[in-house]
Write a protein that holds these residues in place. Structure first.
Motif, PDB file in Angstrom:
ATOM      1  N   THR A  27      26.955   7.501  34.578  1.00  0.00           N
ATOM      2  CA  THR A  27      26.589   8.816  34.037  1.00  0.00           C
ATOM      3  C   THR A  27      27.260   9.861  34.917  1.00  0.00           C
ATOM      4  O   THR A  27      27.069   9.855  36.144  1.00  0.00           O
ATOM      5  CB  THR A  27      25.059   9.029  34.092  1.00  0.00           C
ATOM      6  OG1 THR A  27      24.421   7.962  33.384  1.00  0.00           O
ATOM      7  CG2 THR A  27      24.673  10.353  33.458  1.00  0.00           C
ATOM      8  N   LEU A  28      28.059  10.745  34.302  1.00  0.00           N
ATOM      9  CA  LEU A  28      28.723  11.805  35.067  1.00  0.00           C
ATOM     10  C   LEU A  28      27.882  13.073  34.999  1.00  0.00           C
ATOM     11  O   LEU A  28      27.409  13.460  33.930  1.00  0.00           O
ATOM     12  CB  LEU A  28      30.119  12.076  34.496  1.00  0.00           C
ATOM     13  CG  LEU A  28      31.076  10.886  34.452  1.00  0.00           C
ATOM     14  CD1 LEU A  28      32.426  11.302  33.890  1.00  0.00           C
ATOM     15  CD2 LEU A  28      31.247  10.296  35.841  1.00  0.00           C
ATOM     16  N   PHE A  29      27.737  13.711  36.153  1.00  0.00           N
ATOM     17  CA  PHE A  29      26.937  14.938  36.268  1.00  0.00           C
ATOM     18  C   PHE A  29      27.866  16.054  36.746  1.00  0.00           C
ATOM     19  O   PHE A  29      28.457  15.954  37.815  1.00  0.00           O
ATOM     20  CB  PHE A  29      25.812  14.683  37.285  1.00  0.00           C
ATOM     21  CG  PHE A  29      24.934  15.871  37.583  1.00  0.00           C
ATOM     22  CD1 PHE A  29      23.639  15.935  37.078  1.00  0.00           C
ATOM     23  CD2 PHE A  29      25.386  16.912  38.381  1.00  0.00           C
ATOM     24  CE1 PHE A  29      22.818  17.023  37.367  1.00  0.00           C
ATOM     25  CE2 PHE A  29      24.573  18.000  38.667  1.00  0.00           C
ATOM     26  CZ  PHE A  29      23.288  18.056  38.163  1.00  0.00           C
ATOM     27  N   GLY A  32      24.994  19.783  34.907  1.00  0.00           N
ATOM     28  CA  GLY A  32      23.688  19.185  34.594  1.00  0.00           C
ATOM     29  C   GLY A  32      22.883  19.932  33.541  1.00  0.00           C
ATOM     30  O   GLY A  32      21.764  19.535  33.227  1.00  0.00           O
ATOM     31  N   THR A  33      23.441  20.988  32.936  1.00  0.00           N
ATOM     32  CA  THR A  33      22.615  21.817  32.042  1.00  0.00           C
ATOM     33  C   THR A  33      22.362  21.154  30.684  1.00  0.00           C
ATOM     34  O   THR A  33      21.396  21.503  30.008  1.00  0.00           O
ATOM     35  CB  THR A  33      23.237  23.220  31.826  1.00  0.00           C
ATOM     36  OG1 THR A  33      24.527  23.073  31.237  1.00  0.00           O
ATOM     37  CG2 THR A  33      23.346  23.986  33.127  1.00  0.00           C
ATOM     38  N   ASP A  34      23.222  20.226  30.279  1.00  0.00           N
ATOM     39  CA  ASP A  34      22.917  19.391  29.110  1.00  0.00           C
ATOM     40  C   ASP A  34      22.243  18.100  29.568  1.00  0.00           C
ATOM     41  O   ASP A  34      21.235  17.680  29.005  1.00  0.00           O
ATOM     42  CB  ASP A  34      24.202  19.019  28.346  1.00  0.00           C
ATOM     43  CG  ASP A  34      24.644  20.106  27.387  1.00  0.00           C
ATOM     44  OD1 ASP A  34      23.771  20.692  26.721  1.00  0.00           O
ATOM     45  OD2 ASP A  34      25.848  20.372  27.304  1.00  0.00           O
ATOM     46  N   LEU A  35      22.830  17.488  30.584  1.00  0.00           N
ATOM     47  CA  LEU A  35      22.378  16.161  31.021  1.00  0.00           C
ATOM     48  C   LEU A  35      20.899  16.143  31.406  1.00  0.00           C
ATOM     49  O   LEU A  35      20.149  15.250  30.991  1.00  0.00           O
ATOM     50  CB  LEU A  35      23.239  15.727  32.213  1.00  0.00           C
ATOM     51  CG  LEU A  35      23.062  14.299  32.680  1.00  0.00           C
ATOM     52  CD1 LEU A  35      23.466  13.327  31.585  1.00  0.00           C
ATOM     53  CD2 LEU A  35      23.879  14.057  33.942  1.00  0.00           C
TER      54      LEU A  35
END
Ligand SMILES: Cc1cc2nc3c(=O)[nH]c(=O)nc-3n(C[C@H](O)[C@H](O)[C@H](O)COP(=O)(O)OP(=O)(O)OC[C@H]3O[C@@H](n4cnc5c(N)ncnc54)[C@H](O)[C@@H]3O)c2cc1C
Length: 281
Positions: A27-29, A32-35
């Protein structure tokens, strides 16, 4: 749905990042505002390997590169909004960034994240389609370029392979005579996901408008180019005729934010207004 993060990795270079994700389900961060919203709500789980790409050297920045503009994948929406280079060369990106969320989100949200999240309503995608943008993807096998218009395959789905990192977005510096505009409709001017968005662009020469581009957001499974609308603008149709063609070439769905009928009405209205603002004034 919750899955445990077993390893957290913070690469400092693109090479370290692509080594870390090669052959793994990572998982790429970025910002982070969607993730974080998606993992907290249970819409998607973290995978065992979480890779924070936000500290990779050289992955941000907004600059010219020969006859192209380069947006690093980590360029933030605030960075785009305040960039003097973009304001001068591609103000349509400034316009889109201006109606994107509020300062807190804009300061963290990245353009690479907006593209890789692949929402049909992603606000930076429509102006980048107008600018004929390409994305650069890196893996341990090297780098490749893909036109942005071929990048999306469905809601949340792209042609990015699991082992690839989006490193940058490039587009040609628009020529003299270039004009473009972007309009988004949400229930509030910003801090809201687009119910629809519309963009148009073209370059004026002695014979009229050439290289016309039209693009729409939130009216199909991916952001789309409106090729029939483009042809109608190039032929010199009236704003009303062009707006009706735009309405006929989108196929929105009804959801919690708006009905399909309302979205079509908005596309017609916003296209007519944009045509007036960009091509008639
Ligand atoms: C309150 C709020 C308001 C918002 N308003 C808007 C709005 O007005 N308009 C709009 O379009 N969006 C909006 N968003 C959504 C979000 O802010 C944007 O889509 C943002 O650009 C995502 O960027 P990020 O860096 O935070 O991505 P992240 O959340 O870090 O990542 C998003 C996805 O992309 C992947 N990813 C990120 N970077 C890369 C990369 N370089 N290579 C490969 N994969 C990558 C991640 O793995 C993840 O799947 C809003 C969100 C919130 C919470």
């Amino acid at each position: 749905m919750e899955r445990k993060i077993e390893r957290y990795c913070v690469p400092g270079t693109v090479e370290e990042a692509v080594e870390a994700i090669a052959g793994k389900d990572a998982t790429l961060f970025a910002g982070g505002t969607d993730l974080m919203v998606q993992t907290r709500s249970g819409k998607r789980p973290f995978t065992p390997l979480l890779v924070n790409i936000s500290r990779i050297a050289g992955l941000g920045g907004i600059s010219t590169d020969g006859d192209r503009v380069r947006l690093g994948a980590l360029a933030t929406i605030s960075g785009i909004r305040t960039s003097a280079l973009l304001k001068e060369k591609a103000g349509v990106l400034t316009e889109a960034a201006d109606s994107f969320a509020g300062d807190q989100v804009r300061n963290k949200a990245t353009v690479g994240g907006n593209i890789c999240n692949a929402s049909p309503a992603g606000d930076m995608i429509v102006p980048l389609l107008l600018l004929d943008a390409e994305v650069e993807l890196a893996s341990t096998a090297g780098r490749r370029m893909l036109p942005l218009c071929n990048f999306f395959t469905g809601p949340g789905k792209t042609r990015r392979e699991r082992n690839e990192l989006l490193t940058a977005i490039y587009f040609p510096i628009p020529p003299v005579g270039f004009a473009a505009g972007f309009r988004k409709f949400g229930t509030r001017p910003a801090m809201d996901i687009s119910i629809v968005s519309v963009g148009v662009a073209a370059t004026r020469d002695d014979a009229g408008w050439k290289n016309v581009r039209a693009a729409f957001g939130a009216v199909a499974p991916t952001p789309i180019r409106g090729t029939r609308t483009e042809a109608a603008i190039e032929k010199g149709g009236t704003a009303g005729e062009i707006a009706r063609i735009a309405e006929s070439e989108v196929s929105p769905i009804s959801d919690v934010r708006a009905s399909a009928w309302y979205r079509k009405e908005l596309i017609r209205t916003l296209t007519e207004r944009l045509h007036h603002d960009v091509f008639e004034t």
